[in-house]
Design an enzyme around this catalytic site. Structure first.
Site, short mmCIF file in Angstrom:
data_model
loop_
_atom_site.label_atom_id
_atom_site.label_comp_id
_atom_site.label_asym_id
_atom_site.label_seq_id
_atom_site.Cartn_x
_atom_site.Cartn_y
_atom_site.Cartn_z
N CYS A 123 28.75 43.81 36.33
CA CYS A 123 28.15 44.52 37.46
C CYS A 123 27.15 45.57 36.98
O CYS A 123 26.44 46.15 37.77
CB CYS A 123 29.24 45.21 38.29
SG CYS A 123 30.73 44.23 38.40
N ASN A 174 38.64 45.14 31.57
CA ASN A 174 37.60 44.12 31.52
C ASN A 174 36.55 44.40 30.46
O ASN A 174 36.00 43.48 29.87
CB ASN A 174 36.93 43.97 32.89
CG ASN A 174 36.53 45.29 33.51
OD1 ASN A 174 37.37 46.17 33.72
ND2 ASN A 174 35.25 45.45 33.80
N HIS A 176 38.53 33.70 40.35
CA HIS A 176 37.46 33.18 39.49
C HIS A 176 37.55 33.67 38.06
O HIS A 176 36.78 33.23 37.20
CB HIS A 176 36.07 33.46 40.09
CG HIS A 176 35.59 34.87 39.97
ND1 HIS A 176 34.71 35.26 38.99
CD2 HIS A 176 35.84 35.97 40.70
CE1 HIS A 176 34.44 36.55 39.15
NE2 HIS A 176 35.11 37.00 40.18
N GLY A 228 38.92 39.82 44.19
CA GLY A 228 39.64 40.88 43.49
C GLY A 228 39.22 42.26 43.98
O GLY A 228 40.05 43.16 44.14
N THR A 229 37.93 42.42 44.22
CA THR A 229 37.42 43.69 44.72
C THR A 229 38.08 44.06 46.05
O THR A 229 38.48 45.20 46.27
CB THR A 229 35.89 43.60 44.91
OG1 THR A 229 35.30 43.36 43.63
CG2 THR A 229 35.32 44.87 45.51
N GLN A 281 41.73 40.92 35.31
CA GLN A 281 41.51 40.33 33.98
C GLN A 281 42.81 39.79 33.39
O GLN A 281 42.82 38.77 32.70
CB GLN A 281 40.95 41.36 32.99
CG GLN A 281 39.48 41.65 33.08
CD GLN A 281 38.59 40.45 32.90
OE1 GLN A 281 38.83 39.58 32.07
NE2 GLN A 281 37.55 40.39 33.68
N THR A 341 40.47 34.18 59.62
CA THR A 341 40.93 32.81 59.37
C THR A 341 41.04 32.54 57.88
O THR A 341 40.15 32.88 57.11
CB THR A 341 39.95 31.82 60.02
OG1 THR A 341 39.91 32.10 61.42
CG2 THR A 341 40.37 30.39 59.80
C1 PLP Z 1 36.17 40.88 38.05
C2 PLP Z 1 37.04 42.07 38.23
C3 PLP Z 1 37.23 42.66 39.48
C4 PLP Z 1 36.51 42.17 40.72
O1 PLP Z 1 36.99 40.92 41.12
P1 PLP Z 1 36.06 40.00 42.07
O2 PLP Z 1 36.97 38.86 42.44
O3 PLP Z 1 34.91 39.57 41.22
O4 PLP Z 1 35.67 40.82 43.21
C5 PLP Z 1 38.09 43.74 39.59
N1 PLP Z 1 38.73 44.20 38.51
C6 PLP Z 1 38.59 43.67 37.29
C7 PLP Z 1 39.36 44.23 36.15
C8 PLP Z 1 37.74 42.58 37.10
O5 PLP Z 1 37.59 42.07 35.89
#
Ligand code: PLP
Length: 384
Positions: free
Chosen positions: A328, A154, A204, A71-72, A182, A240
């Site tokens: 985090c 989040n 995840h 997500g990041t 989220q 890849t």
């Molecule tokens: C967890 C989260 C992220 C980061 O996602 P990752 O897959 O852990 O890098 C970004 N934004 C929100 C709102 C999140 O809850």
């Protein structure tokens, strides 16, 4: 003793059905999707099938789905990729970002300000951490390169009026990114109705594996790639493909869509019991985030005169895995920026507690928690 897991906003376990879908792609169908031979082609078929499934859930087109590493990464690619290409195309140099974004967005926006010379403006938010479409309309300028507003928060669970903000951005011709990492576990996301140009997901958070994400990017919206190399993802994200994880992400997202209503029907009464129970049994406690427009699994509070991290450690000892907000931030003594942006004083914001439920949470777990919490809070207050 088995710890009760109340931290589904930090991460979720991989659904057994998702794991089963992934396994053949580690060993049997291990080919590189970019290879011409049959083994490569079967891997490519899996990636393209996953892309169609993700597109269908989001009401997107397959070619608008970019697989990423998390997500990041999706947030980084959207912010940096849109900002830099908007500047190159039309000299746009102004970023409009909500102050309640995840650090994946906030820190990227700050880097664009500090290292790339963009002007960064924060959108106003109300006491629930919500962004109004009218405020976005008032802040957009001719040189606005992008707007970024989190879909559902989040830390405090608040859901934003994304479709209304999307309509404003579309009318003004400014690209709109929303971090739906989220939201994807719980809300029906429709990139057409929502009017987003970019949207980030991470597997995840919805019972898929860690280390894989999606960026939806609307057709014809220019994006400067961050990973350059091979032609994967039509040149927008080289490298890849992580075939088993991509297969897992798509399987988990499909299940989230299929089971959404059933999961929400179960979660909402549990969440509401938890919120009512905490507010009525813990003195000097307040709900953070919106009372109604919040994620169905999300209960977040501030407790005056409590060191949130000390309380988390005590809860952990008592068998409950909770959070103070964003995972985090553990260990950081400063109050959460998101809570401060909603107007809370640092004294209240330092005592934050987030309980996020999942599809395996039970009323029994909540009953036990509500029985134990008041005493633990009282002890935490004596410490500080
Ligand atoms: C967890 C989260 C992220 C980061 O996602 P990752 O897959 O852990 O890098 C970004 N934004 C929100 C709102 C999140 O809850």
């Amino acid at each position: 003793m088995d710890e009760i897991y109340f931290d589904y906003a930090a991460t979720t376990p991989v659904d057994a059905r998702v794991l089963q879908a992934m396994l053949p792609y580690f060993t049997q169908h291990f080919g590189n999707p970019s290879s011409i031979h049959a083994l490569g082609q079967s891997a490519e078929a899996a990636v393209e099938g996953a892309r169609r499934d993700v597109a269908e859930v989001l009401h997107a087109r397959s070619e608008e789905i970019i697989f990423t590493g998390c997500g990041t990464e999706s947030d980084n690619l959207a912010l940096r990729g849109l900002a830099l290409s908007q500047r190159a195309q039309r000299g746009a140099n102004h970023l409009l970002v909500s102050p309640v974004e995840h650090p994946a967005v906030l820190q990227t926006a700050r880097q664009l300000r500090d290292q790339y010379g963009f002007e960064l403006e924060y959108l106003p938010v109300d006491a629930y951490g919500q962004v109004e479409a009218a405020a976005v309309a008032a802040c957009i300028r001719n040189d606005t390169a992008l707007v970024s507003v989190i879909y559902a928060n989040n830390e405090i669970g608040t859901i934003n009026p994304v479709a209304a903000i999307g309509a404003v951005c579309r009318e003004k011709g400014v690209p709109f990114h929303s971090d739906a990492v989220q939201a994807a576990a719980h809300l029906a996301i429709d990139v057409q109705a929502d009017g987003v140009d970019a949207l980030a997901l991470g597997a995840h958070k919805f019972y898929g594996p860690k280390g894989v994400g999606v960026l939806f990017l609307r057709r014809d919206v220019a994006l400067l790639p961050a990973l350059t190399g091979g032609k994967q993802e039509e040149g927008r994200r080289a490298g890849t493909h992580n075939v088993p994880y991509i297969v897992g992400l798509a399987a988990a997202l499909k299940l989230a869509a299929e089971e959404r209503e059933q999961r929400s029907r179960k979660l909402i009464p549990l969440r509401d019991r938890l919120i009512a129970g905490v507010l009525s049994t813990v003195p000097r406690s307040r709900l953070t985030g919106h009372p109604e427009q919040r994620l169905p699994n999300h209960a977040s509070f501030v407790l005056e005169g409590v060191d949130g991290n000390a309380l988390l450690a005590m809860l952990d000892m008592a068998g409950y895995a909770c959070s103070s907000g964003s995972a985090c931030k553990v260990g950081a003594p400063q109050p959460s920026e998101v809570l401060l942006a909603t107007g809370l004083s640092p004294a209240w914001a330092l005592g934050s507690l987030r309980i996020t439920l999942g599809k395996d949470s039970t009323g029994d777990q909540i009953g036990r928690f509500l029985g134990d919490l008041p005493e633990l809070v009282a002890r935490a207050r004596q410490l500080s």
